[in-house]
Design an enzyme around this catalytic site. Structure first.
Site, short mmCIF file in Angstrom:
data_model
loop_
_atom_site.label_atom_id
_atom_site.label_comp_id
_atom_site.label_asym_id
_atom_site.label_seq_id
_atom_site.Cartn_x
_atom_site.Cartn_y
_atom_site.Cartn_z
N LYS A 69 0.84 -1.21 0.00
CA LYS A 69 0.00 0.00 0.00
C LYS A 69 0.87 1.25 0.00
O LYS A 69 0.60 2.19 -0.76
CB LYS A 69 -0.92 -0.03 1.23
CG LYS A 69 -1.85 1.14 1.33
CD LYS A 69 -3.10 0.80 2.13
CE LYS A 69 -2.85 0.62 3.61
NZ LYS A 69 -2.61 1.90 4.32
N GLY A 78 -5.02 7.95 5.53
CA GLY A 78 -4.08 8.92 6.10
C GLY A 78 -2.86 9.10 5.23
O GLY A 78 -2.35 10.21 5.04
N ARG A 84 -8.72 12.35 12.42
CA ARG A 84 -7.28 12.14 12.66
C ARG A 84 -6.50 13.45 12.61
O ARG A 84 -6.89 14.39 11.91
CB ARG A 84 -6.72 11.12 11.64
CG ARG A 84 -7.37 9.76 11.81
CD ARG A 84 -6.86 8.76 10.81
NE ARG A 84 -5.47 8.41 11.03
CZ ARG A 84 -4.76 7.62 10.23
NH1 ARG A 84 -5.34 7.12 9.14
NH2 ARG A 84 -3.52 7.33 10.51
N SER A 87 7.04 9.26 12.05
CA SER A 87 6.00 9.12 11.04
C SER A 87 6.55 9.27 9.64
O SER A 87 7.06 10.34 9.26
CB SER A 87 4.90 10.17 11.26
OG SER A 87 4.06 10.22 10.13
N GLN A 101 4.71 9.32 7.12
CA GLN A 101 3.79 10.20 6.38
C GLN A 101 4.22 11.65 6.53
O GLN A 101 4.22 12.41 5.56
CB GLN A 101 2.36 10.00 6.89
CG GLN A 101 1.81 8.62 6.57
CD GLN A 101 0.46 8.35 7.22
OE1 GLN A 101 -0.09 9.20 7.91
NE2 GLN A 101 -0.07 7.17 7.00
N ASP A 125 1.99 -1.02 11.99
CA ASP A 125 0.65 -1.45 11.56
C ASP A 125 0.34 -2.89 11.98
O ASP A 125 -0.77 -3.37 11.75
CB ASP A 125 0.53 -1.35 10.03
CG ASP A 125 0.50 0.10 9.57
OD1 ASP A 125 0.09 0.97 10.38
OD2 ASP A 125 0.88 0.38 8.42
N LYS A 157 -4.20 6.09 14.61
CA LYS A 157 -4.32 5.43 13.30
C LYS A 157 -5.78 5.49 12.83
O LYS A 157 -6.54 6.31 13.32
CB LYS A 157 -3.82 3.99 13.40
CG LYS A 157 -2.33 3.89 13.73
CD LYS A 157 -1.49 4.44 12.61
CE LYS A 157 -0.01 4.38 12.94
NZ LYS A 157 0.79 5.02 11.89
N ARG A 180 -6.02 2.17 17.98
CA ARG A 180 -5.88 0.72 17.83
C ARG A 180 -5.64 -0.02 19.14
O ARG A 180 -5.96 -1.20 19.26
CB ARG A 180 -4.78 0.40 16.81
CG ARG A 180 -5.25 0.68 15.39
CD ARG A 180 -4.25 0.35 14.33
NE ARG A 180 -4.90 0.41 13.03
CZ ARG A 180 -4.25 0.51 11.88
NH1 ARG A 180 -2.92 0.56 11.85
NH2 ARG A 180 -4.92 0.55 10.75
N ARG A 191 -7.55 -2.94 9.67
CA ARG A 191 -6.65 -3.88 10.37
C ARG A 191 -7.28 -4.43 11.65
O ARG A 191 -6.96 -5.54 12.08
CB ARG A 191 -5.31 -3.21 10.66
CG ARG A 191 -4.56 -2.84 9.38
CD ARG A 191 -3.10 -2.56 9.60
NE ARG A 191 -2.58 -1.71 8.57
CZ ARG A 191 -2.26 -2.09 7.32
NH1 ARG A 191 -2.40 -3.35 6.97
NH2 ARG A 191 -1.80 -1.23 6.45
C1 S3P Z 1 2.65 4.81 6.14
C2 S3P Z 1 3.18 5.21 7.34
C3 S3P Z 1 2.65 4.78 8.64
C4 S3P Z 1 1.71 3.59 8.53
C5 S3P Z 1 0.75 3.75 7.38
C6 S3P Z 1 1.52 3.87 6.07
C7 S3P Z 1 3.25 5.31 4.89
O1 S3P Z 1 1.94 5.87 9.22
O2 S3P Z 1 1.00 3.42 9.73
O3 S3P Z 1 -0.12 2.63 7.29
O4 S3P Z 1 2.97 4.74 3.81
O5 S3P Z 1 4.03 6.26 4.95
P1 S3P Z 1 2.69 7.02 10.06
O6 S3P Z 1 3.57 7.77 9.17
O7 S3P Z 1 1.59 7.88 10.63
O8 S3P Z 1 3.44 6.27 11.14
#
Ligand code: S3P
Length: 446
Positions: free
Chosen positions: A28, A101, A129, A174, A176, A327, A354, A358, A403
């Site tokens: 993903k 997210g 979120r 993170s 992200q 995750d 998340k 969770r 999940r």
């Molecule tokens: C992800 C980063 C993670 C993860 C998410 C996918 C990504 O989140 O939990 O399912 O693809 O960068 P965080 O950056 O909030 O930890």
């Protein structure tokens, strides 16, 4: 808010053995990035093995809204004709990222330094979120965010007209947040630097280098220092998306707790920033082996073989491992309930923000099924009851979280009474073939 449809309850019953091969879908994280970077390159990027879950489809739609051409060629093959870094056009409608997210935070980074305004929204889970973790660093580039109090969606980003480069230390581990800042840095003159104290998944860094950006990572006393030179011309790529270790986690864990099981999960990426669950399971005594270990596209890859493991022991999962399995804690807690002794998980407060909280969602459902769970802000522990000893019989709330739904359906394969989830619908966001795949292995899901 996006429509999610009527809830789809589902029940898992004692099953087994689980046997055969589990071909899980594409990664993903990598699928989102392939579409976004393809849209920011000049020319045609070809992607195979793309995850066609709703989260990624929502990102594909967003890229089209910004003017990129995105074509589904069938069988997981996609073609993206990009508009170049900074070339996004202002959409005439709201960008709905559904449940994702990763989608919304990465896309916010990508538009932050384009001279356009974009309004983002999502479903009830995504709209609750925290987004300030992304809009705060984007403000340093000159981007304005206008939205609800507390930095929640829906919100409008007003892209910086004359972005300035940023040096930013991420306050939470993170990928992200890191990726949003790097994506904003792409259309910014000069060098953008992100510092993270704990390494998080590095797919953005690897893929940007593949697209021809000048990006480097240095280990220093400050942490991992990632430096990106702005305004490169990204060169279109051919991308083969590896299979998702976070999806592999479900058939692997289900096999470990279901009597007589022997399941092979082929072609799973074992990038060290993602593989923490498998290390943890081995430490618990799981019969989990890496077959045919090899390198593909610079990443370690193996076929995972998981066999029923009735003698697993609870362990303390080191907090330093959290980012590499963030995750996977929900499904780990299901394995922990079937082990003997206590499994203690610390340094995990990110789990509370998340798709759902969770820790809370798993604690409620596990307790309802007869398992003792203790939790605090940044930790939780599960008292193992031994293989096949969890009573079950409870209907678990899944809080729009794929999940959580998959974890409880795995739990129900080994409990004394069936386990029901109130809504299996969200599973389609990341693992649309989950039910079929698990049934083919021998799981009773109805
Ligand atoms: C992800 C980063 C993670 C993860 C998410 C996918 C990504 O989140 O939990 O399912 O693809 O960068 P965080 O950056 O909030 O930890």
């Amino acid at each position: 808010m996006s429509a999610h449809g009527a809830p789809k309850p589902m029940t898992a019953r004692a099953s087994g053995p689980l046997q055969g091969e589990a071909h899980v879908p594409g990664d993903k994280s990598i699928s989102h990035r392939a579409l976004i970077f393809g849209a920011m390159a000049v020319g045609e990027t070809n992607i195979s093995g793309l995850l066609e879950g709703q989260d990624v489809l929502d990102t594909a739609k967003a890229m089209q809204s910004f003017g990129a051409t995105v074509e589904n060629l069938g069988d997981g093959n996609w073609r993206v004709h990009g508009v170049g870094t900074g070339g996004f056009a202002e959409p005439d409608h709201v960008i709905d990222c559904g449940n994702s997210g990763t989608g919304v935070r990465l896309i916010m980074g990508a538009v932050a330094t384009c001279p356009i305004s974009v309004t983002f929204t999502g479903d009830a889970s995504l709209n609750s979120r925290p987004m300030a973790r992304v809009t705060d660093p984007l403000a340093l580039f000159g981007t304005r965010a206008v939205g609800r109090a507390g930095g929640r969606l829906p919100l409008t980003l007003v892209g910086a007209q004359n972005p300035v480069p940023v040096r930013y230390t991420t306050p939470v581990p993170s990928a992200q947040v890191k990726s949003a800042v790097l994506l904003a840095g792409l259309n910014t003159p000069g060098e953008t630097v992100v510092i993270e104290k704990e390494a998080t998944r590095d797919h953005t860094e690897r893929m940007l280098a593949g697209f021809g950006a000048q990006i480097s990572t240095e280990e220093t006393d400050e942490g991992h220092v990632i430096t990106l030179k702005g305004q490169p011309e990204l060169k279109p790529q051919t991308i083969v998306v590896p299979r998702d270790p976070s999806s592999a986690a479900f058939p692997v864990c289900a096999a470990l707790i279901t009597p007589g099981s022997d399941v092979l999960v082929p072609n799973i990426g074992l990038n060290p920033t993602r593989a923490g669950l498998f290390t943890t399971l081995k430490e618990m005594g799981a019969d989990l082996t890496y077959e045919n270990l090899r390198e593909e596209g610079g990443e370690p890859v193996a076929d995972l073989r998981a066999r029923y493991s009735p003698a697993m022991q609870g362990i303390d999962v080191p907090p330093a491992r959290a980012a590499s399995m963030i995750d996977e804690y929900p499904v780990l807690s299901v394995v922990a309930a079937n082990a003997t002794g206590t499994t203690r998980m610390t340094g995990v407060k990110e789990l509370r923000v998340k798709e759902s909280d969770r820790i809370d969602a798993m604690a409620r459902g596990l307790r309802g099924n007869g398992v003792t769970v203790r939790d605090g802000e940044d930790w939780w522990e599960v008292d193992g009851m031994g293989a096949g000893k969890v009573p079950g019989g409870f209907t678990c709330e899944t809080f729009l979280d794929h999940r959580i739904a998959m974890s409880f359906l795995c739990l129900g394969l080994s409990t004394q009474a069936p386990v029901t989830v109130d809504d299996a619908g969200p599973i389609a966001t990341s693992f649309p073939i989950f039910m079929d795949l698990m049934r083919q292995l021998g799981a009773t899901l109805e």
